[in-house]
Design an enzyme around this catalytic site. Sequence first.
Site, PDB file in Angstrom:
ATOM      1  N   GLY A  98     -19.461  79.999 -74.937  1.00 39.92           N
ATOM      2  CA  GLY A  98     -20.510  79.845 -75.455  1.00 39.92           C
ATOM      3  C   GLY A  98     -21.378  81.071 -75.135  1.00 39.92           C
ATOM      4  O   GLY A  98     -21.905  80.906 -76.260  1.00 39.92           O
ATOM      5  N   MET A 138     -22.652  85.263 -73.682  1.00 41.99           N
ATOM      6  CA  MET A 138     -21.212  86.123 -73.048  1.00 41.99           C
ATOM      7  C   MET A 138     -22.760  87.365 -72.273  1.00 41.99           C
ATOM      8  O   MET A 138     -23.403  87.918 -72.824  1.00 41.99           O
ATOM      9  CB  MET A 138     -20.235  86.935 -73.452  1.00 41.99           C
ATOM     10  CG  MET A 138     -20.071  87.908 -72.794  1.00 41.99           C
ATOM     11  SD  MET A 138     -19.276  87.675 -71.002  1.00 41.99           S
ATOM     12  CE  MET A 138     -19.390  89.589 -70.029  1.00 41.99           C
ATOM     13  N   ASN A 187     -23.592  90.264 -71.848  1.00 42.91           N
ATOM     14  CA  ASN A 187     -22.840  92.212 -71.258  1.00 42.91           C
ATOM     15  C   ASN A 187     -24.972  92.104 -70.884  1.00 42.91           C
ATOM     16  O   ASN A 187     -26.227  91.902 -71.783  1.00 42.91           O
ATOM     17  CB  ASN A 187     -23.235  92.441 -73.161  1.00 42.91           C
ATOM     18  CG  ASN A 187     -22.341  91.616 -73.171  1.00 42.91           C
ATOM     19  OD1 ASN A 187     -20.618  91.462 -73.726  1.00 42.91           O
ATOM     20  ND2 ASN A 187     -22.460  90.869 -74.439  1.00 42.91           N
ATOM     21  N   HIS A 243     -28.751  80.500 -67.477  1.00 41.61           N
ATOM     22  CA  HIS A 243     -26.965  81.204 -66.456  1.00 41.61           C
ATOM     23  C   HIS A 243     -26.810  82.319 -67.009  1.00 41.61           C
ATOM     24  O   HIS A 243     -26.601  83.465 -65.863  1.00 41.61           O
ATOM     25  CB  HIS A 243     -26.014  80.269 -66.876  1.00 41.61           C
ATOM     26  CG  HIS A 243     -24.062  80.470 -66.659  1.00 41.61           C
ATOM     27  ND1 HIS A 243     -24.165  80.298 -65.989  1.00 41.61           N
ATOM     28  CD2 HIS A 243     -23.757  81.896 -67.233  1.00 41.61           C
ATOM     29  CE1 HIS A 243     -22.883  80.409 -66.097  1.00 41.61           C
ATOM     30  NE2 HIS A 243     -22.823  81.368 -66.235  1.00 41.61           N
ATOM     31  N   GLU A 244     -26.629  82.813 -68.011  1.00 41.50           N
ATOM     32  CA  GLU A 244     -26.725  84.436 -68.236  1.00 41.50           C
ATOM     33  C   GLU A 244     -27.670  85.283 -67.745  1.00 41.50           C
ATOM     34  O   GLU A 244     -27.144  86.437 -67.201  1.00 41.50           O
ATOM     35  CB  GLU A 244     -27.033  84.852 -70.630  1.00 41.50           C
ATOM     36  CG  GLU A 244     -25.374  83.804 -71.047  1.00 41.50           C
ATOM     37  CD  GLU A 244     -24.652  83.894 -70.311  1.00 41.50           C
ATOM     38  OE1 GLU A 244     -23.785  84.642 -69.614  1.00 41.50           O
ATOM     39  OE2 GLU A 244     -23.383  82.481 -70.523  1.00 41.50           O
ATOM     40  N   GLU A 277     -19.667  83.154 -61.684  1.00 39.36           N
ATOM     41  CA  GLU A 277     -19.231  82.700 -62.508  1.00 39.36           C
ATOM     42  C   GLU A 277     -20.406  81.186 -61.335  1.00 39.36           C
ATOM     43  O   GLU A 277     -20.991  80.781 -62.219  1.00 39.36           O
ATOM     44  CB  GLU A 277     -18.448  81.947 -63.057  1.00 39.36           C
ATOM     45  CG  GLU A 277     -17.798  82.698 -63.983  1.00 39.36           C
ATOM     46  CD  GLU A 277     -19.043  83.262 -64.872  1.00 39.36           C
ATOM     47  OE1 GLU A 277     -20.541  82.624 -65.583  1.00 39.36           O
ATOM     48  OE2 GLU A 277     -18.376  84.402 -65.809  1.00 39.36           O
TER      49      GLU A 277
HETATM   50  N1  BES Z   1     -19.562  85.450 -67.887  1.00 40.10           N
HETATM   51  C1  BES Z   1     -18.941  84.391 -69.275  1.00 40.10           C
HETATM   52  C2  BES Z   1     -18.734  84.501 -70.687  1.00 40.10           C
HETATM   53  C3  BES Z   1     -16.991  84.667 -70.473  1.00 40.10           C
HETATM   54  C4  BES Z   1     -16.229  82.810 -70.391  1.00 40.10           C
HETATM   55  C5  BES Z   1     -16.610  85.409 -71.111  1.00 40.10           C
HETATM   56  C6  BES Z   1     -14.508  83.808 -70.416  1.00 40.10           C
HETATM   57  C7  BES Z   1     -14.666  85.574 -70.822  1.00 40.10           C
HETATM   58  C8  BES Z   1     -13.857  84.593 -70.487  1.00 40.10           C
HETATM   59  C9  BES Z   1     -20.134  83.714 -69.542  1.00 40.10           C
HETATM   60  O1  BES Z   1     -21.566  84.010 -67.668  1.00 40.10           O
HETATM   61  C10 BES Z   1     -19.871  82.228 -69.292  1.00 40.10           C
HETATM   62  O2  BES Z   1     -20.171  81.714 -68.181  1.00 40.10           O
HETATM   63  N2  BES Z   1     -21.159  81.456 -70.396  1.00 40.10           N
HETATM   64  C11 BES Z   1     -20.074  79.703 -70.333  1.00 40.10           C
HETATM   65  C12 BES Z   1     -21.420  78.872 -70.871  1.00 40.10           C
HETATM   66  C13 BES Z   1     -22.684  78.436 -69.275  1.00 40.10           C
HETATM   67  C14 BES Z   1     -23.657  77.984 -69.546  1.00 40.10           C
HETATM   68  C15 BES Z   1     -21.769  77.559 -68.590  1.00 40.10           C
HETATM   69  C16 BES Z   1     -19.596  78.969 -71.408  1.00 40.10           C
HETATM   70  O3  BES Z   1     -19.054  80.455 -72.157  1.00 40.10           O
HETATM   71  O4  BES Z   1     -19.113  78.633 -71.628  1.00 40.10           O
HETATM   72 ZN    ZN Z   2     -21.219  82.514 -66.019  1.00 36.78          ZN
END
Ligand code: BES
Ligand code: ZN
Length: 891
Positions: A277, A279, A281, A313-314, A336
Amino acid sequence: MAEEQSMEQFKGQPRLPEFAAPRCYDLFLKPDLSACTFAGAAEVTVDVVAATRFLVLNAADLAVDHASISFKNQESSEELRPFEIVEVQEDEILVLGFDRVLPLGKAVLRIRFTGTLNDQMKGFYRSVYEYNGEKRNMAVTQFEAADARRCFPCWDEPAFKATFRIKLEVPSELVALSNMPVIEEKNDGPLKTLSFQESPIMSTYLVAVVVGLFDYIEAFTLDGIRVRVYCQVGKSNQGKFALDVAVKTLDLYKEYFVVPYPLPKLDMVAIPDFASGAMENYGLVTYREKSLLYDERYSSASSKQWVAITVTHELAHQWFGNLVTMEWWTHLWLNEGFASWMSYLAADSLFPEWNIWTQFLDDTTSGLVLDALSESHPIEVEINHANEIDEIFDSISYDKGASIIRMLQSYLGAECFQRSLASYIKRFAYSNAKTEDLWAVLEEESGEPVKDLMSSWTKQKGYPMIYVRLKEHELEFEQSQFLTDGSSGNGRWIVPLTLCCGSYNTQKKFLLKTKFEKLDITDLIGSANGKANLSGKSSQGNSERFWIKFNIDQTGFYRVKYDNELAAGLRYAIEANKLSATDRIGILEDSYALCVACKQILSSLLSLLDAYREEVDYTVLGHIVTISCKIANIVADATPELADEIKVFLIILLQNSAEKLGWDPKEGESHLAVMLRGDLLTALVLLGHDMTRNEAVRRFYIFLNDRNTSLLPPDTRQATYISVMQTVSVSNRSGYESLLRIYRETDESEERVRVLSSLSSCPDPDIVLEVLNFLLSSEVRNQDAVYGLRVSREGRETAWRWLKENWDYISKTWESASLISDFIDYVVSPFSSKEKAEEIEVFFASRTKPSFARTLKQSLERVRINARWVQSIRNDYSLEEVVKELAQKKE
Ligand code: BES
Ligand code: ZN
């Protein structure tokens, strides 16, 4: 010791050796967007801290120029060249052997390399967009969890923090972004070289680069931090909402953590091809388009909420994750779980009218459902190979993680909790932390036994069900692990138990530590008894009844099973509107879970549902909707002869609220009402409510002729599209073709997803097959294909056959983006027979890979759970009578 070291010992290790660590990367990258390649050079300042002849770092899918590798100690300035260079593919490492022991202290390691801008949405990859009707490539990085090594050789583990000085050579007309602001730009005709400011020390998985054509909008925080949203050219107005949320959120987090945002700028970019969804960075957050873009006219209320939750979240990660980073992936949940929990905290502060903490129970429910599988895993999970990491970005790390944080916060109190977090962030800033480091700080600040309490939730999988019985003036508790497959686990937890008695003013809380415990509640009964009594007859002659609700507001991560007397009390409390929305959800979800686990019969769940006839709350109705659809599905397998009548009952439950809301938005109505309208209509369509289906189709045809009609706002489109697909068959394809046309014509990512999510709900298996094949075509981006896998019950067999037949292509295309788990889950989990589970197991016996092994086991477990549930429904002899009674009760 150096003499004993050999090349072999570095193979097959879960972690890199620590005798040399990077301090600063000077990284040069030159992407070629038309050839889809890149060239790069890394000059890494490394600190040799123990005697060694070897340097071991990560590299994968790179062509490393062996002749370019040199090692130069800063003091002696003698340049060494490795005499032995080995790339171990399985371990994704590069081992450099020198002919002598390296001098201790700082040195510079130089490596040149080239690579491919791949189409796998990880490492350094290409994403495709349209500009002036032409297809163009952009270059994007996605490094989490372990893919920085696909862009440059590095110590690709979160604990090896270093600073980064990045330099890019790119076409002059393009925008090029990285974590830090540009400090120097040199133009050289068609190319320009951008140098970015040195970053603070950070982990490799947070490094980012984006190169492409974008428009942007910007705003500033109270502290003057510049925040920008970069979008496709011409679409920057769709970034306004996210920009506004981001600016406010940065201010909010600064106050909450008592530490300012650590970087000079924050950029957020929408990327057309994106595996997850969003990232986080550092300073350059990347998003899938639908997680960042919001358009007043074309987006639904639920998209708006999703954008807000994703941004908050990010941004939480900028502190929790980026500034303080988990020491190893075992502690991923610290990232997370916390970011998820924080995102609700922020959203609640920005949009109090969303009642977002009630909606948080959707997440808690997902966590509870996954963690009730035997194939679940502890929050702190051992990781032995990079290819195991992707799979733990799951509901355990996110939802259970966030839920046990909420549980702890509610136990310690919000203020103490915040103080502790601020002090944790301060103590571990620019460093790494383990789960226990956090507990230690919380324990210190609160004086409570946080480590013991919380370890019981993070180190073992699962959670307890608390069985409560009331004997006279004593409550008897029994905790046992709750497993949906009916087996008994041997977990034990320290449970922060709360209860209220007859009113939210009469509360008690305590820690339940052993399997059996008793609690004298004479005092509570005394204060409640003034108004009501146990048998339902009030001592004062009114009709109030005594009730006890455990797990007040569902802040605890456990389920409660009540004895009959207590359950009857709660039913009264629901009907008499005594309970909060969260508690109403909790009672229903616990009862549903007990039912799936065959610890309670379906007829008693249906009777309980009947107590929710007057329900008006958005979130509670949302849970009723989900549960209703699941019941409708399982009874179709278990007792087809009762399925229609059960559907009638479920429709009656939802119809009142649906009628009140109607199809058309009302002036000034709430965000929650708008979301509820869409969800209710979708459920009624799926349950087969003719009137809703017909009205949907009527509106659809008006919409086809006039895309700007007010009859079909984005919030009711999903229900409409699904309705249309219910009318489609091989001999009547027009609705399907109209939807494909909408898909092809729109340039809104949200709309494309909406169409994809509707297509395979068609009851005609031949159409389902066409849809599934369409997902594999070039018309659907790889990131979007999974939306098309919500297949109708009638199509599930077709979907399974399709998955088998296309497995080679599917596993090759989606495995590395780790979306493969969704393919398996969506196609496998809907089945409900043991034979099917066996058949599926046989197919995968020779095809399982570490990246989806756990998901496969979980999906198979779900099939077996369904099968067991089907059996128990068939044995529920009271069902027919109860259903008849309920369906007749109508008005
Ligand atoms: N760090 C994650 C992105 C990620 C997910 C990287 C899986 C590598 C593998 C990011 O912070 C995240 O959690 N994104 C969520 C969205 C959030 C609103 C729950 C996502 O991608 O679903
Ligand atoms: Zn996350």
